[in-house]
Design a protein around this motif. Structure first.
Motif, mmCIF file in Angstrom:
data_model
loop_
_atom_site.group_PDB
_atom_site.id
_atom_site.type_symbol
_atom_site.label_atom_id
_atom_site.label_comp_id
_atom_site.label_asym_id
_atom_site.label_seq_id
_atom_site.Cartn_x
_atom_site.Cartn_y
_atom_site.Cartn_z
ATOM 1 N N ARG A 1 -3.978 5.045 7.093
ATOM 2 C CA ARG A 1 -5.362 5.137 6.616
ATOM 3 C C ARG A 1 -6.192 4.020 7.204
ATOM 4 O O ARG A 1 -5.720 2.925 7.501
ATOM 5 N N ALA B 1 -9.206 1.797 5.960
ATOM 6 C CA ALA B 1 -9.689 1.518 4.602
ATOM 7 C C ALA B 1 -10.804 0.481 4.606
ATOM 8 O O ALA B 1 -10.658 -0.613 4.059
ATOM 9 N N PRO B 2 -11.943 0.808 5.237
ATOM 10 C CA PRO B 2 -13.020 -0.189 5.287
ATOM 11 C C PRO B 2 -13.653 -0.424 3.911
ATOM 12 O O PRO B 2 -13.721 0.488 3.094
ATOM 13 N N SER B 3 -14.079 -1.646 3.688
ATOM 14 C CA SER B 3 -14.914 -1.945 2.528
ATOM 15 C C SER B 3 -16.367 -1.786 2.973
ATOM 16 O O SER B 3 -16.747 -2.318 4.015
ATOM 17 N N GLU C 1 -13.388 1.783 0.615
ATOM 18 C CA GLU C 1 -12.972 1.003 -0.560
ATOM 19 C C GLU C 1 -14.178 0.377 -1.265
ATOM 20 O O GLU C 1 -14.405 -0.837 -1.186
ATOM 21 N N ASP D 1 -13.829 -2.530 -3.707
ATOM 22 C CA ASP D 1 -13.423 -3.814 -3.141
ATOM 23 C C ASP D 1 -14.625 -4.696 -2.796
ATOM 24 O O ASP D 1 -14.514 -5.679 -2.097
ATOM 25 N N TYR E 1 -8.493 -4.355 -6.902
ATOM 26 C CA TYR E 1 -8.073 -3.965 -5.544
ATOM 27 C C TYR E 1 -6.576 -3.648 -5.453
ATOM 28 O O TYR E 1 -6.175 -2.626 -4.898
ATOM 29 N N VAL F 1 -5.433 0.164 -4.400
ATOM 30 C CA VAL F 1 -4.833 0.417 -3.087
ATOM 31 C C VAL F 1 -3.503 1.159 -3.234
ATOM 32 O O VAL F 1 -3.229 2.128 -2.521
ATOM 33 N N ARG G 1 -3.005 -3.663 8.920
ATOM 34 C CA ARG G 1 -4.195 -4.395 8.479
ATOM 35 C C ARG G 1 -4.037 -5.873 8.822
ATOM 36 O O ARG G 1 -3.013 -6.291 9.373
ATOM 37 N N LEU H 1 -3.660 -10.232 4.261
ATOM 38 C CA LEU H 1 -3.247 -9.405 3.123
ATOM 39 C C LEU H 1 -1.728 -9.367 2.939
ATOM 40 O O LEU H 1 -1.217 -8.615 2.112
HETATM 41 N N1 GLU Z 1 -10.605 -2.711 2.151
HETATM 42 C C1 GLU Z 1 -9.808 -3.797 2.609
HETATM 43 C C2 GLU Z 1 -10.585 -4.586 3.633
HETATM 44 O O1 GLU Z 1 -11.460 -4.047 4.280
HETATM 45 C C3 GLU Z 1 -8.510 -3.346 3.243
HETATM 46 C C4 GLU Z 1 -7.473 -3.204 2.244
HETATM 47 C C5 GLU Z 1 -6.157 -2.699 2.799
HETATM 48 O O2 GLU Z 1 -6.043 -2.378 3.985
HETATM 49 O O3 GLU Z 1 -5.242 -2.613 2.008
HETATM 50 O O4 GLU Z 1 -10.326 -5.768 3.783
#
Ligand code: GLU
Length: 330
Positions: A25, A27-29, A61, A64, A202, A206, A220, A224
């Motif tokens: 995926r 997963a942009p904020s 997201e 987030d 978050y 997730v 990512r 994280l």
């Molecule tokens: N939405 C998060 C971000 O943009 C990414 C979270 C993830 O990949 O688990 O930093």
């Protein structure tokens, strides 16, 4: 091992050879500020997916980030599409999954794994021992737990809920960063899984969303990695398996060693786009940062995809400097 391949799709014995569909995926904020560091991570994630046969899900997201301004979700998707990225199903908006998040809370509450907590930040701070240098999060020590723990119903009544974090290391294999040992009890302690705003934190969102989408491959930034320890803990607490395969990539940093941010100048993808920079400029810079090329030169997305090799990608952080900006805009 070829870190782009997927050795864990091996078939159980006696089963017909139907390969598991791997899913990743993006997963942009939706902060409206996707920058060159985000571009690099998304490009690598997408290229790995396209060369490894993974499906690509898109999840925005919106939980987030504190406030999502009107139009920013569309803008975020448009920025990624402008770079040339595509995905295989309609974008999912995280806040649309509130019911699934609450159902996971119910599971955790019934199992006695979470508790409501209305201690304020300063109360937690006062009770915590001397904070370690560079620690960004307050540790929530077991001593602050309420006296009565145990199975209960979940109610979303305006308090935070925390997960009971047992001591001990969470061990998982990261296909890029190597074997990881994270000790959430020693690090963050009982972390918040549901916020008093009335939505999942978050870490929980997730895990629930990735599981619902069948995500098996997570790529990512390596800031994280610590969170991955908490997320693996939640997979186990919720009884969700298999756990995903992780690849955490080094970050793009400024010359001061800090994570790319406003203080390093306006490195937003949209800002470069507004100045007339082409996607091939940004992709070319990312290709250089990924060790695909020895010098900066424009590159199209298909070439980036075909030439990316995680085995030769630098393992150290990338430093963004004025030369990069000058090359992009020059
Ligand atoms: N939405 C998060 C971000 O943009 C990414 C979270 C993830 O990949 O688990 O930093």
């Amino acid at each position: 091992m070829d870190v782009g391949e997927n050795p864990d799709s091996a078939q159980p014995e006696g089963h017909a050879a139907v390969a598991r569909q791997e899913i990743t995926r993006l997963a942009p904020s939706p902060t409206g500020a996707l920058h060159l560091g985000n571009a690099r991570t998304f490009l690598v994630n997408w290229a790995l997916a396209r060369t490894s046969g993974w499906r690509v899900a898109m999840r925005v997201e919106d939980l987030d980030t504190p406030r999502v301004k009107p139009g920013v979700i569309e803008q975020t998707l448009d920025t990624l599409a402008w770079l040339g990225l595509d995905w295989d199903s309609d974008p999912v908006i995280q806040s649309d999954h509130a019911e699934a998040h609450a159902a996971a809370m119910e599971t955790l509450a019934r199992a006695g794994r979470v508790y409501p907590c209305d201690l304020t930040r300063s109360e937690i701070e006062a009770a915590a021992s001397a904070p370690h240098e560079g620690e960004r999060e307050q540790r929530f020590p077991p001593g602050l737990r309420p006296n009565t723990l145990g199975p209960r119903a979940f109610d979303d009544a305006g308090t935070n809920w925390r997960l009971i974090v047992e001591p001990g290391e969470i061990v998982f294999e990261d296909r890029f960063a190597g074997a990881q040992r994270v000790d959430p009890g020693a690090g963050v302690g009982d972390f918040v899984v549901w916020t008093k705003r009335g939505s999942a934190a978050y870490q929980l969102a997730v895990v629930v969303d990735d599981a619902a989408a069948g995500v098996t491959q997570i790529v990512r930034g390596d800031d994280l990695i610590d969170s991955a320890g908490r997320q693996v803990m939640l997979y186990r607490a919720l009884g969700i398996s298999p756990e995903p395969t992780y690849r955490h990539l080094p970050l793009v940093r400024g010359a001061d060693g800090k994570r790319l941010a406003k203080r390093h100048g306006d490195t937003r993808i949209d800002a470069y786009r507004a100045q007339g920079v082409e996607p091939s400029g940004i992709i070319g810079l990312c290709a250089y940062w990924c060790g695909i090329t020895a010098d900066r030169s424009p590159m199209d997305l298909a070439e980036f995809r075909d030439r990316l090799d995680l085995n030769t990608m630098p393992r150290s952080d990338v430093v963004f400097g004025p030369e990069d900006d000058a090359w992009l805009t020059g």
